[in-house]
Design an enzyme around this catalytic site. Structure first.
Site, PDB file in Angstrom:
ATOM      1  N   GLN A   1       0.922  -1.055  -0.089  1.00 45.58           N
ATOM      2  CA  GLN A   1       0.193   0.092   0.062  1.00 45.58           C
ATOM      3  C   GLN A   1       1.087   1.111  -0.115  1.00 45.58           C
ATOM      4  O   GLN A   1       1.521   1.989   0.687  1.00 45.58           O
ATOM      5  CB  GLN A   1      -1.238  -0.217   1.265  1.00 45.58           C
ATOM      6  CG  GLN A   1      -1.733  -1.278   0.954  1.00 45.58           C
ATOM      7  CD  GLN A   1      -2.610  -1.415   2.255  1.00 45.58           C
ATOM      8  OE1 GLN A   1      -3.229  -0.348   2.477  1.00 45.58           O
ATOM      9  NE2 GLN A   1      -2.657  -2.211   3.022  1.00 45.58           N
TER      10      GLN A   1
ATOM     11  N   LYS B   1       1.574 -10.487 -18.017  1.00 50.37           N
ATOM     12  CA  LYS B   1       0.860 -10.612 -16.924  1.00 50.37           C
ATOM     13  C   LYS B   1      -0.616  -9.978 -17.209  1.00 50.37           C
ATOM     14  O   LYS B   1      -0.216  -8.386 -17.424  1.00 50.37           O
ATOM     15  CB  LYS B   1      -0.139 -11.132 -15.936  1.00 50.37           C
ATOM     16  CG  LYS B   1       0.866 -10.310 -15.276  1.00 50.37           C
ATOM     17  CD  LYS B   1       0.661 -10.676 -13.301  1.00 50.37           C
ATOM     18  CE  LYS B   1       0.967  -9.719 -12.261  1.00 50.37           C
ATOM     19  NZ  LYS B   1       1.728 -10.337 -11.444  1.00 50.37           N
TER      20      LYS B   1
END
Length: 337
Positions: free
Chosen positions: A106, A204
């Protein structure tokens, strides 16, 4: 600062095994016993954390070894409360040795009305009285800038390179280091450079958070021994799928070297049943019994590098010198001979 005889190490409940290993290493380096400071870190019935230090630490250079891993909130509070206890006991300097820095994912606002919790944690640590931080492979390098105190960020890559050269001796021409995403290319490139092998990337694409829709290999991995490199493995879903993608692209076998083995939820079962030959992690997070029993998971010790880094900080010498093979190899002497 006064010149004390020995650095003083105290550890919480997050990773006592690593704390004891670091203490043994320091004792070996110093030629005398450098034991852990005698203290108790326990909980009241309602869950409140209580710390009591049984030794005199006045004027001492203190090092608190505590990963903020699962349970992250409890371990973080232990670190803060231990810091407060030492500060109120007149310790000269308090260094937090945090092998795994929780909340590091975060590190920025990904959307509106979300916190930057890594910055909040940094503020709490500084406010508690921590004057220096020693950690390993921060998830985001910019977290160092969240602190207004010195932060030494060690890298597992030099240790991993010693292991790779030992385990794949004579096969390095057929080894390719793979980054599991574009964001980790710098980390993978560093290991590839140290080992002297090729680099590939698994790109990805996600349709939504937590789900990987498609993976594409960038680079030729045909008949190669692929080594996936990353800073942490959590549920291992993406890691196992990346291994399958590499095999489908022609790789001979797949291994993974990942610093922090969070390994939550179904991770160990996934890794055990995956196509990966091996997953190598460090002991920055205390490994569970299931982790140690897994047939294809191997743990590389970090005590040697952390003990040397603590000594360098205590002596006031360079920590970045540990990034050089000439400085690191003697520390791991005997392990990769």
């Amino acid at each position: 600062m006064p010149n004390h005889q020995e650095p003083k190490i105290i550890t919480g409940n997050a990773n006592p095994t690593l704390g004891k290993a670091v203490s043994r290493r320091l004792s070996m380096h110093r030629g005398m016993n450098v034991g852990l400071v005698d203290a108790r870190v326990e909980r009241f019935n309602d869950g409140e954390i209580f710390v009591e230090v049984f030794e005199n630490v006045r004027g001492e250079d203190m090092f608190i070894l505590q990963s903020t891993s699962n349970p992250a909130n409890d371990n973080l509070m232990e670190l803060l409360i231990m810091t407060d206890a030492l500060r109120r006991s007149s310790a000269a300097r308090i260094t937090a040795v945090v092998p795994y820095f929780g909340y590091a994912r975060q590190d920025r606002r990904t959307k509106a009305r979300t916190p930057i919790t890594a910055k909040l944690v940094a503020n709490m640590m500084v406010s508690a009285g921590i004057e220096r931080v020693l950690t390993m492979d921060l998830h985001a390098a910019q977290i160092q800038g969240f602190f207004d105190i010195p932060v030494d960020n060690l890298y597992a890559s030099p240790v991993f390179s010693l292991d790779v050269k030992h385990k794949f001796k004579g096969k390095l021409d057929n080894v390719t280091v793979v980054s599991p995403d574009v964001g980790g290319v710098a980390r993978a490139r560093e290991l590839a450079t140290r080992v002297g092998c090729a680099l590939a990337i698994v790109d990805k694409r996600r349709e939504k958070a937590g789900e990987v829709a498609e993976m594409t290999v960038i680079g030729d991995v045909t008949d190669q021994i692929c080594i996936i490199v990353d800073d942490m493995v959590d549920t291992a879903g993406t890691l196992c799928k990346a291994a399958e993608t590499l095999l489908n692209a022609g790789a001979k076998e797949v291994h993974a070297y990942i610093t922090h083995g969070v390994l939550s939820g179904p991770a160990i079962e996934r890794v055990t049943n995956s196509v990966m030959k091996s997953l190598v992690i460090t002991d920055s997070i205390e490994p569970t019994e299931a982790t140690k029993a897994a047939k294809n998971i191997r743990i590389v010790p970090t005590a040697p590098i952390f003990a040397q880094a603590i000594l360098n900080i205590w002596h006031g010498t360079s920590v970045s010198s540990l990034f050089d093979p000439e400085s690191l190899e003697p520390i791991y002497d005997g392990m990769y001979s």
